[in-house]
Scaffold this motif. Structure first.
Motif, PDB file in Angstrom:
ATOM      1  N   TRP A 130       0.624  -6.190  -5.748  1.00  0.00           N
ATOM      2  CA  TRP A 130       0.688  -4.780  -6.139  1.00  0.00           C
ATOM      3  C   TRP A 130      -0.709  -4.206  -6.272  1.00  0.00           C
ATOM      4  O   TRP A 130      -1.623  -4.883  -6.774  1.00  0.00           O
ATOM      5  N   THR A 131      -0.857  -2.977  -5.822  1.00  0.00           N
ATOM      6  CA  THR A 131      -2.142  -2.289  -5.972  1.00  0.00           C
ATOM      7  C   THR A 131      -1.943  -1.063  -6.855  1.00  0.00           C
ATOM      8  O   THR A 131      -0.807  -0.682  -7.145  1.00  0.00           O
ATOM      9  N   ASP A 132      -3.032  -0.426  -7.278  1.00  0.00           N
ATOM     10  CA  ASP A 132      -2.916   0.719  -8.188  1.00  0.00           C
ATOM     11  C   ASP A 132      -2.160   1.863  -7.504  1.00  0.00           C
ATOM     12  O   ASP A 132      -2.324   2.098  -6.300  1.00  0.00           O
ATOM     13  N   ALA A 133      -1.354   2.549  -8.270  1.00  0.00           N
ATOM     14  CA  ALA A 133      -0.457   3.562  -7.702  1.00  0.00           C
ATOM     15  C   ALA A 133      -1.208   4.788  -7.163  1.00  0.00           C
ATOM     16  O   ALA A 133      -0.730   5.452  -6.246  1.00  0.00           O
ATOM     17  N   ASN A 134      -2.381   5.081  -7.712  1.00  0.00           N
ATOM     18  CA  ASN A 134      -3.125   6.270  -7.287  1.00  0.00           C
ATOM     19  C   ASN A 134      -3.744   6.135  -5.909  1.00  0.00           C
ATOM     20  O   ASN A 134      -3.605   7.021  -5.066  1.00  0.00           O
ATOM     21  N   THR A 194       0.822  -1.221   0.000  1.00  0.00           N
ATOM     22  CA  THR A 194       0.000   0.000   0.000  1.00  0.00           C
ATOM     23  C   THR A 194       0.852   1.265   0.000  1.00  0.00           C
ATOM     24  O   THR A 194       0.349   2.373   0.214  1.00  0.00           O
ATOM     25  N   HIS A 195       2.152   1.108  -0.229  1.00  0.00           N
ATOM     26  CA  HIS A 195       2.999   2.292  -0.322  1.00  0.00           C
ATOM     27  C   HIS A 195       3.724   2.363  -1.670  1.00  0.00           C
ATOM     28  O   HIS A 195       3.559   3.311  -2.435  1.00  0.00           O
ATOM     29  N   TYR A 196       4.506   1.323  -1.975  1.00  0.00           N
ATOM     30  CA  TYR A 196       5.257   1.319  -3.239  1.00  0.00           C
ATOM     31  C   TYR A 196       4.361   0.904  -4.397  1.00  0.00           C
ATOM     32  O   TYR A 196       3.321   0.284  -4.199  1.00  0.00           O
ATOM     33  N   SER A 197       4.818   1.258  -5.620  1.00  0.00           N
ATOM     34  CA  SER A 197       4.077   0.875  -6.821  1.00  0.00           C
ATOM     35  C   SER A 197       4.995   0.206  -7.824  1.00  0.00           C
ATOM     36  O   SER A 197       6.173   0.546  -7.918  1.00  0.00           O
ATOM     37  N   ARG A 198       4.441  -0.737  -8.561  1.00  0.00           N
ATOM     38  CA  ARG A 198       5.199  -1.390  -9.631  1.00  0.00           C
ATOM     39  C   ARG A 198       5.036  -0.632 -10.940  1.00  0.00           C
ATOM     40  O   ARG A 198       5.964  -0.563 -11.755  1.00  0.00           O
ATOM     41  N   ALA A 199       3.844  -0.073 -11.138  1.00  0.00           N
ATOM     42  CA  ALA A 199       3.518   0.510 -12.435  1.00  0.00           C
ATOM     43  C   ALA A 199       2.555   1.677 -12.235  1.00  0.00           C
ATOM     44  O   ALA A 199       1.798   1.695 -11.276  1.00  0.00           O
ATOM     45  N   VAL A 200       2.610   2.623 -13.151  1.00  0.00           N
ATOM     46  CA  VAL A 200       1.685   3.757 -13.073  1.00  0.00           C
ATOM     47  C   VAL A 200       0.991   3.944 -14.420  1.00  0.00           C
ATOM     48  O   VAL A 200       1.484   3.495 -15.453  1.00  0.00           O
TER      49      VAL A 200
END
Ligand SMILES: *Cc1c(COP(=O)(O)O)cnc(C)c1O
Length: 352
Positions: free
Chosen positions: A220-224, A181-187
């Protein structure tokens, strides 16, 4: 029909196949005798060759080392009971390589080059395709820029290669994953749909933090908003909620996995209700709490099906049921298709 290409072949003096214990394969440690290489210069692909596997000589000003214009693919080759080599959906890997290539300003690889190099290489190294159950020959095509120029601009010289290595079973037990819930793999608008080297570089640190906490991988969750489920580690992820198979739609941030597509196709063949839609973490956790979440598994070439045993979210671990009939049936059916044991009604396998 694939046009043939002229490939110069320089074979090893002595194979190192005897050094491999096929009953105890350490993935990524030992590579097959040969590799396929092609170079792109002056606007065309040239110098197609199969040579002994070995190190490359690169300029320290090679752009890829600085800016990461590098992409790859992954597929597996199997043997059927008649010792023939079968590839699983290689044309889909070719198509995706070029999707990644466009995003990274790399020259596209024509089908005759990709398939010609692949088939010739696997013919020469066919003894490296293992037959022991749950093993295969992992095939790794890669494409990167070779310009010797640290100026930042779209590159103009490229190398396409294929290397292979024996692979055994991937995860030996169900995996424990943590909802990130903090880092993102993709945007959105980024490179998540491409198999681009940098995507993996950026995902290692968050995955390491999760491993330090006792998890195997991340969801991974959505970056937004970090509210919607996207992928699991370097795999797509699917859930059985009630009687439905639920997975997020592919797009900018979710890579279009070939295993994912195969799984959804089989589920539909079996009459399951398949829902390709956004799935919120909230819904997932509620389903886990109510017992409606029957199964969860990652899908990808490396593991095929990686059953998930535990999902962690906000410091709380949710255990999934220990019997996993769907994951088991999926894995078994895919293995049987890939090794030619059952009829391949979708035309997924290619015999070499
Ligand atoms: C390669 C990959 C997958 C799985 O794709 P397959 O074609 O099934 O192997 C899923 N997600 C990411 C991020 C990947 O790199």
């Amino acid at each position: 029909m694939i046009d043939t290409i002229d490939i110069a072949v320089n074979k090893v003096a002595e194979s190192s196949l005897q050094q491999v214990d096929f009953n105890n394969i350490v993935f990524g440690k030992k590579y097959s005798d040969h590799m396929f290489v092609a170079d792109y210069e002056d606007g065309q692909w040239q110098d197609f060759r199969i040579i002994p596997y070995g190190p490359l000589s690169l300029s320290p000003a090679n752009v890829t080392l600085h800016y990461g214009q590098s992409i790859f693919e992954g597929m597996k080759a199997y043997k059927n009971d008649s010792q023939e080599v079968l590839l699983f959906r290689p044309l889909d890997n070719h198509e995706r390589l070029n999707i990644s290539a466009r995003r990274m300003c790399l020259a596209e690889v024509p089908e005759e080059l990709f398939m010609g190099g692949l088939l010739e290489l696997l013919t020469i190294d066919s003894d490296w395709v293992p037959q022991v159950e749950d093993t295969s020959l992992y095939v790794r095509p890669l494409l990167f820029a070779t310009d010797e120029n640290i100026g930042i601009r779209p590159p103009s010289k490229f190398r396409f290669m294929i290397i292979t290595c024996p692979a055994g079973a991937y995860y030996k037990r169900p995996v424990k994953v943590k909802v990130e819930t903090h880092y993102s793999r993709a945007v959105k608008g980024g490179t998540g749909f491409a198999k681009a080297a940098g995507n993996y570089a950026g995902s290692l640190y968050p995955a390491k933090l999760a491993q330090d906490m006792g998890y195997d991988q991340l969801i991974w969750t959505d970056a937004n908003t970090h509210e919607y489920v996207e992928e699991a580690g370097t795999m797509n992820i699917v859930f059985q909620i009630g009687d439905s198979l639920v997975t997020a739609p592919t797009g900018d941030t979710i890579l279009k996995g070939i295993t994912r597509d195969s799984v959804l196709t089989l589920a539909r063949d079996w009459g399951m209700n398949v829902e390709v839609r956004k799935l919120s973490v909230k819904e997932l956790i509620a389903a886990a709490q109510s017992g409606q979440l029957k199964e969860a598994f990652g899908t990808g070439t490396a593991a095929t099906i990686a059953p998930i045993g535990v999902i962690g979210h906000n410091g709380q671990d949710y255990n999934l049921p220990e019997n996993r009939p769907l994951a088991q049936k999926m894995k078994k059916t895919l293995d049987e298709i890939k090794t030619g044991k059952i009829e391949d009604i979708h035309g997924w396998t290619l015999k070499i």
